[in-house]
Design a protein around this motif. Structure first.
Motif, PDB file in Angstrom:
ATOM      1  N   LEU A  55     105.731 -21.342 120.105  1.00  0.00           N
ATOM      2  CA  LEU A  55     104.576 -21.455 120.999  1.00  0.00           C
ATOM      3  C   LEU A  55     103.672 -22.618 120.618  1.00  0.00           C
ATOM      4  CD1 LEU A  55     103.523 -17.701 121.325  1.00  0.00           C
ATOM      5  CD2 LEU A  55     104.801 -19.076 122.976  1.00  0.00           C
ATOM      6  N   GLU A  56     102.984 -23.143 121.618  1.00  0.00           N
ATOM      7  CA  GLU A  56     101.983 -24.186 121.375  1.00  0.00           C
ATOM      8  C   GLU A  56     100.677 -23.512 120.963  1.00  0.00           C
ATOM      9  OE1 GLU A  56     101.833 -26.329 125.054  1.00  0.00           O
ATOM     10  OE2 GLU A  56     103.957 -26.838 124.963  1.00  0.00           O
ATOM     11  N   GLU A  57      99.785 -24.277 120.336  1.00  0.00           N
ATOM     12  CA  GLU A  57      98.543 -23.723 119.801  1.00  0.00           C
ATOM     13  C   GLU A  57      97.697 -23.000 120.848  1.00  0.00           C
ATOM     14  OE1 GLU A  57      97.159 -23.371 116.706  1.00  0.00           O
ATOM     15  OE2 GLU A  57      99.133 -24.011 115.990  1.00  0.00           O
ATOM     16  N   GLU A  58      97.651 -23.520 122.064  1.00  0.00           N
ATOM     17  CA  GLU A  58      96.777 -22.940 123.082  1.00  0.00           C
ATOM     18  C   GLU A  58      97.452 -21.822 123.887  1.00  0.00           C
ATOM     19  OE1 GLU A  58      98.996 -26.352 124.703  1.00  0.00           O
ATOM     20  OE2 GLU A  58      97.594 -26.262 123.039  1.00  0.00           O
ATOM     21  N   ALA A  59      98.654 -21.438 123.510  1.00  0.00           N
ATOM     22  CA  ALA A  59      99.380 -20.390 124.232  1.00  0.00           C
ATOM     23  C   ALA A  59      98.685 -19.042 124.070  1.00  0.00           C
ATOM     24  CB  ALA A  59     100.807 -20.310 123.716  1.00  0.00           C
ATOM     25  N   ASN A  60      98.793 -18.212 125.093  1.00  0.00           N
ATOM     26  CA  ASN A  60      98.215 -16.865 125.047  1.00  0.00           C
ATOM     27  C   ASN A  60      99.203 -15.906 124.377  1.00  0.00           C
ATOM     28  OD1 ASN A  60      95.840 -17.573 126.403  1.00  0.00           O
ATOM     29  ND2 ASN A  60      96.798 -17.259 128.405  1.00  0.00           N
ATOM     30  N   VAL A  61      98.689 -15.124 123.433  1.00  0.00           N
ATOM     31  CA  VAL A  61      99.491 -14.120 122.742  1.00  0.00           C
ATOM     32  C   VAL A  61      98.804 -12.783 122.962  1.00  0.00           C
ATOM     33  CG1 VAL A  61     100.364 -13.332 120.505  1.00  0.00           C
ATOM     34  CG2 VAL A  61     100.234 -15.768 120.988  1.00  0.00           C
ATOM     35  N   TYR A  62      99.595 -11.761 123.307  1.00  0.00           N
ATOM     36  CA  TYR A  62      99.036 -10.438 123.557  1.00  0.00           C
ATOM     37  C   TYR A  62      99.692  -9.436 122.625  1.00  0.00           C
ATOM     38  CZ  TYR A  62      97.172 -12.529 127.784  1.00  0.00           C
ATOM     39  OH  TYR A  62      96.500 -13.331 128.655  1.00  0.00           O
ATOM     40  N   LYS A  63      98.871  -8.478 122.195  1.00  0.00           N
ATOM     41  CA  LYS A  63      99.355  -7.424 121.311  1.00  0.00           C
ATOM     42  C   LYS A  63      99.216  -6.100 122.052  1.00  0.00           C
ATOM     43  CE  LYS A  63      98.574  -5.481 116.722  1.00  0.00           C
ATOM     44  NZ  LYS A  63      97.821  -5.627 115.485  1.00  0.00           N
ATOM     45  N   LEU A  64     100.262  -5.290 121.998  1.00  0.00           N
ATOM     46  CA  LEU A  64     100.233  -3.995 122.654  1.00  0.00           C
ATOM     47  C   LEU A  64      99.550  -2.986 121.732  1.00  0.00           C
ATOM     48  CD1 LEU A  64     101.189  -2.427 125.169  1.00  0.00           C
ATOM     49  CD2 LEU A  64     103.277  -1.886 123.908  1.00  0.00           C
ATOM     50  N   ASP A  73      94.634 -14.056 118.899  1.00  0.00           N
ATOM     51  CA  ASP A  73      94.737 -15.447 118.475  1.00  0.00           C
ATOM     52  C   ASP A  73      96.132 -15.684 117.900  1.00  0.00           C
ATOM     53  OD1 ASP A  73      93.690 -18.048 117.804  1.00  0.00           O
ATOM     54  OD2 ASP A  73      93.595 -17.352 115.712  1.00  0.00           O
ATOM     55  N   LEU A  74      96.721 -16.846 118.183  1.00  0.00           N
ATOM     56  CA  LEU A  74      98.073 -17.164 117.718  1.00  0.00           C
ATOM     57  C   LEU A  74      98.160 -17.140 116.193  1.00  0.00           C
ATOM     58  CD1 LEU A  74     100.978 -18.027 118.268  1.00  0.00           C
ATOM     59  CD2 LEU A  74     100.198 -20.394 118.391  1.00  0.00           C
ATOM     60  N   ALA A  75      97.165 -17.715 115.519  1.00  0.00           N
ATOM     61  CA  ALA A  75      97.174 -17.747 114.052  1.00  0.00           C
ATOM     62  C   ALA A  75      97.100 -16.337 113.482  1.00  0.00           C
ATOM     63  CB  ALA A  75      96.016 -18.598 113.541  1.00  0.00           C
TER      64      ALA A  75
END
Length: 130
Positions: A55-64, A73-75
């Motif tokens: 993924l790129e830095e600005e990509a959206n990551v979701y946690k269930l 946050d990706l980091a």
């Protein structure tokens, strides 16, 4: 008379060792199941880590979390997955050590049982001759 008491004592001792051996074998089976579970989890988490790395830095990551997808946050997601992998790896090492210890105990119990069986057979053979 004393040989029959010794025979009964040996038989009780043999039964006790057989029960101990069965318990150790159950523990080994449980540990193997745990190891399988952790190995699967480790593979899944390593796959997630590879996906996160793509993924790129600005990509959206979701946690269930329960029934809800929460933005993360990706980091932070990356760090969480790495910690999970670290934990699972430590658990795998612990389970492997437990399996190794139990297999050592299993071998020593088997040897002790074989010696007891040989003693029982020699006593019974001595009784048969008398």
């Amino acid at each position: 008379m004393s040989s029959s008491m010794a025979l009964r004592d040996l038989q009780r001792d043999l039964e006790s060792k057989a029960n101990d051996l069965a318990k150790i074998q159950k523990d080994i089976a449980k540990d193997h199941q745990l190891r399988k579970k952790y190995t699967i989890q480790l593979g899944e988490n390593e796959l997630v880590l590879k996906e996160l790395d793509l993924l790129e830095e600005e990509a959206n990551v979701y946690k269930l979390i329960g029934p809800v997808l929460v933005k993360q946050d990706l980091a932070e997601a990356n760090a969480n997955v790495r910690k999970r992998i670290e934990y699972i790896s430590a658990e795998l090492k612990r389970v492997d050590a437990s399996i190794h210890d139990n297999e050592g105990q299993q071998n020593s119990k088997r040897e002790a049982m074989m010696k007891l069986q040989q003693r029982l057979q020699s006593i019974q053979a001595g009784k048969a001759k008398a």
